[in-house]
Design a protein around this motif. Sequence first.
Motif, short mmCIF file in Angstrom:
data_model
loop_
_atom_site.label_atom_id
_atom_site.label_comp_id
_atom_site.label_asym_id
_atom_site.label_seq_id
_atom_site.Cartn_x
_atom_site.Cartn_y
_atom_site.Cartn_z
N CYS A 161 -3.45 -2.93 -6.87
CA CYS A 161 -2.51 -4.04 -7.02
C CYS A 161 -3.23 -5.34 -7.38
O CYS A 161 -2.72 -6.12 -8.20
CB CYS A 161 -1.72 -4.22 -5.71
SG CYS A 161 -0.49 -2.92 -5.42
N VAL A 162 -4.39 -5.57 -6.79
CA VAL A 162 -5.17 -6.76 -7.14
C VAL A 162 -5.59 -6.69 -8.61
O VAL A 162 -5.48 -7.68 -9.35
CB VAL A 162 -6.40 -6.89 -6.22
CG1 VAL A 162 -7.34 -7.99 -6.73
CG2 VAL A 162 -5.96 -7.19 -4.80
N PHE A 200 2.82 -12.07 -3.41
CA PHE A 200 3.82 -11.16 -2.83
C PHE A 200 3.42 -9.71 -3.07
O PHE A 200 3.54 -8.86 -2.18
CB PHE A 200 5.18 -11.45 -3.44
CG PHE A 200 6.35 -10.98 -2.60
CD1 PHE A 200 6.17 -10.46 -1.33
CD2 PHE A 200 7.64 -11.08 -3.10
CE1 PHE A 200 7.25 -10.05 -0.57
CE2 PHE A 200 8.73 -10.67 -2.34
CZ PHE A 200 8.52 -10.15 -1.07
N LEU A 201 2.93 -9.41 -4.27
CA LEU A 201 2.52 -8.04 -4.57
C LEU A 201 1.38 -7.60 -3.66
O LEU A 201 1.43 -6.53 -3.05
CB LEU A 201 2.09 -7.93 -6.03
CG LEU A 201 1.55 -6.55 -6.44
CD1 LEU A 201 2.67 -5.53 -6.50
CD2 LEU A 201 0.82 -6.63 -7.78
N VAL A 202 0.35 -8.43 -3.57
CA VAL A 202 -0.84 -8.05 -2.78
C VAL A 202 -0.50 -8.03 -1.30
O VAL A 202 -0.90 -7.11 -0.57
CB VAL A 202 -2.00 -9.01 -3.09
CG1 VAL A 202 -3.19 -8.70 -2.20
CG2 VAL A 202 -2.40 -8.90 -4.56
N TRP A 203 0.25 -9.04 -0.84
CA TRP A 203 0.62 -9.05 0.58
C TRP A 203 1.45 -7.82 0.94
O TRP A 203 1.21 -7.18 1.96
CB TRP A 203 1.39 -10.32 0.93
CG TRP A 203 2.18 -10.17 2.21
CD1 TRP A 203 3.53 -10.10 2.36
CD2 TRP A 203 1.64 -10.03 3.54
NE1 TRP A 203 3.86 -9.93 3.68
CE2 TRP A 203 2.73 -9.89 4.43
CE3 TRP A 203 0.34 -10.01 4.05
CZ2 TRP A 203 2.55 -9.73 5.81
CZ3 TRP A 203 0.17 -9.86 5.42
CH2 TRP A 203 1.26 -9.73 6.29
N ASN A 204 2.42 -7.47 0.11
CA ASN A 204 3.24 -6.30 0.40
C ASN A 204 2.41 -5.03 0.42
O ASN A 204 2.65 -4.13 1.25
CB ASN A 204 4.36 -6.18 -0.63
CG ASN A 204 5.21 -4.94 -0.43
OD1 ASN A 204 5.07 -3.96 -1.16
ND2 ASN A 204 6.09 -4.98 0.56
N ALA A 205 1.42 -4.94 -0.47
CA ALA A 205 0.55 -3.76 -0.47
C ALA A 205 -0.23 -3.67 0.84
O ALA A 205 -0.31 -2.60 1.46
CB ALA A 205 -0.40 -3.81 -1.66
N ILE A 206 -0.79 -4.80 1.26
CA ILE A 206 -1.54 -4.81 2.52
C ILE A 206 -0.63 -4.50 3.69
O ILE A 206 -0.95 -3.67 4.57
CB ILE A 206 -2.24 -6.17 2.71
CG1 ILE A 206 -3.30 -6.38 1.62
CG2 ILE A 206 -2.86 -6.27 4.10
CD1 ILE A 206 -3.88 -7.78 1.61
N VAL A 261 -3.20 3.05 -7.46
CA VAL A 261 -1.99 2.91 -6.65
C VAL A 261 -1.30 4.26 -6.48
O VAL A 261 -0.87 4.62 -5.37
CB VAL A 261 -1.03 1.89 -7.30
CG1 VAL A 261 0.27 1.79 -6.50
CG2 VAL A 261 -1.68 0.51 -7.40
N ALA A 262 -1.21 5.01 -7.57
CA ALA A 262 -0.56 6.32 -7.51
C ALA A 262 -1.33 7.29 -6.62
O ALA A 262 -0.75 8.03 -5.81
CB ALA A 262 -0.43 6.89 -8.92
N TRP A 263 -2.64 7.30 -6.76
CA TRP A 263 -3.46 8.21 -5.97
C TRP A 263 -3.34 7.88 -4.48
O TRP A 263 -3.14 8.78 -3.65
CB TRP A 263 -4.92 8.10 -6.43
CG TRP A 263 -5.82 9.21 -5.92
CD1 TRP A 263 -5.44 10.31 -5.20
CD2 TRP A 263 -7.23 9.32 -6.11
NE1 TRP A 263 -6.52 11.11 -4.93
CE2 TRP A 263 -7.63 10.53 -5.47
CE3 TRP A 263 -8.18 8.54 -6.76
CZ2 TRP A 263 -8.96 10.93 -5.46
CZ3 TRP A 263 -9.50 8.96 -6.76
CH2 TRP A 263 -9.90 10.14 -6.10
N GLY A 264 -3.46 6.62 -4.14
CA GLY A 264 -3.33 6.25 -2.73
C GLY A 264 -1.96 6.58 -2.18
O GLY A 264 -1.82 7.01 -1.02
N SER A 265 -0.92 6.42 -2.99
CA SER A 265 0.45 6.68 -2.53
C SER A 265 0.72 8.17 -2.35
O SER A 265 1.66 8.54 -1.63
CB SER A 265 1.45 6.11 -3.53
OG SER A 265 1.28 4.71 -3.68
N ALA A 266 -0.07 9.02 -3.00
CA ALA A 266 0.13 10.46 -2.90
C ALA A 266 -0.33 11.02 -1.56
O ALA A 266 -0.06 12.19 -1.24
CB ALA A 266 -0.60 11.17 -4.04
#
Length: 478
Positions: free
Chosen positions: A71-72, A459-465, A30-35
């Motif tokens: 997230c999954v 909610f977590l996975v949907w929000n990520a997508i 998650v951190a790597w993708g967000s960077a």
Amino acid sequence: MDTDQHTHPRGAGPSWGVAAAVGFAASALVAWGSAHPEFAFHPDGWLDPVVTAVGTALPLPLNRVAIVVGCVALSVLWWKVRPSVGAGFRGPARPGWLLAAWALPLLWSPPTLSADAVLYADSGWIENSGGSVYTDGLASAGGPFADSVDPLWQGNGVAYPALSLVVNQAVVALTGNDDYWSVVAMRLPAVLGVALIGLTLPRIAAHLRPTDPFAPDRATWWGLLNPLLLVHFLGGAHNDALMAGVSLLAVYTVVVALETPLGGARSRLLVWVVAPVLVGVAMALKQQGGLTVLAVAGVPLLFRLRELPLGRRLWTYGVRTAGVTAIAVATFVAISLATGKGFGWTAWLTLMGTAGTVAPFGLLGQFGGALVEWLGADPAGFRFVVGLASNITLLAGLAWVVIRFSDRPVSAVGWGSLALAVLGQALHPWYVPWSLALLALVPLSERQRRWLAGFVVAFLVWNAIQTVVWHGVTWPPA
């Protein structure tokens, strides 16, 4: 090995070391993708060369895949480490250290799945420079953060109350207005809030459910280890985290007072002064914290409320709640005036509904208004009616919750806070962990537990997508 641990062994799920390693790896994704620079609104991306190098090492669209997969994985891991009452398994040992292992990769990265921390930094800089974010609006005064503010909020103020802005000012000043690390440092108040949640939950749970040896473990699993808290309170650095921590500290204060032998004046001081003042502080961080008055007022009367008929119960509960509320509101007003910021946040309350979320009334206002506009009419009237309907439904829902759970005040705050999140015009995933922490303290049916856990994961996975598909920007910019 203590007796309770021997009677209820620690886990059917993965060992502590495996859980820590898997959670660390999932958070690292998650951190790597967000960077990746695509999630920065600044034309030059995240304003740190190391972060830029790390982020661009994972090219589009692999960075988006990494966020969703992470997230999954966190969701699956959370379910695997749950306490299992029927099988006699407790939750994982050292949950605070386990959460720390999961959170470590997120602490250096840019904000995850939200750019609100940038808004916090910009508001702090504006206030430190002598401006007012309430009257001048975000990105209004230039500075190191203006170009990184989401265009949706540029020129608009914020609905955050006074103490929230003071916290933002302190963090920005602490980091010397650094255009990247001031944003990352917005996690410091969030970490404090999460620490308060972790410290208070077990004791409150043990007090409310003294015959249930699983209560502290279950409370910690729901309220501390859930992936929404990890990704959005810690990863996203949202100011809801500190509000939630102070809110629970207020309830904890009441519990300490009630468990103090021959407490006398000290117990009354904690129940009638310290705890209500803490509710006022929570309100000054984020207004929703005011709901905590229901628990602070009701927990000392818990056994009495259960014995009274409904009418007398509501009267007794209402009178005490009015007293606690008066002290909490007085504290909130005093903080607002003492900081010199006042109540300018009230002008921006309706703006929160303009962000696209899955809130039912928000979706109705957004898509219904677009349809009305497509038909050639002014959508303002329609959206006003939707907003009014949302407020009426929310008030009716809160009234029902208070009546329904008048003999269970912590349940009233938990379900009431969830109603506040769902029935308002904006529903963000970082609104939910506070509700989960409160509901972690009360009995839930098997059906409620499964629905609630399913909601968290979905909610977590949907929000990520949703975020990686709709909120990423073209990179490099034209």
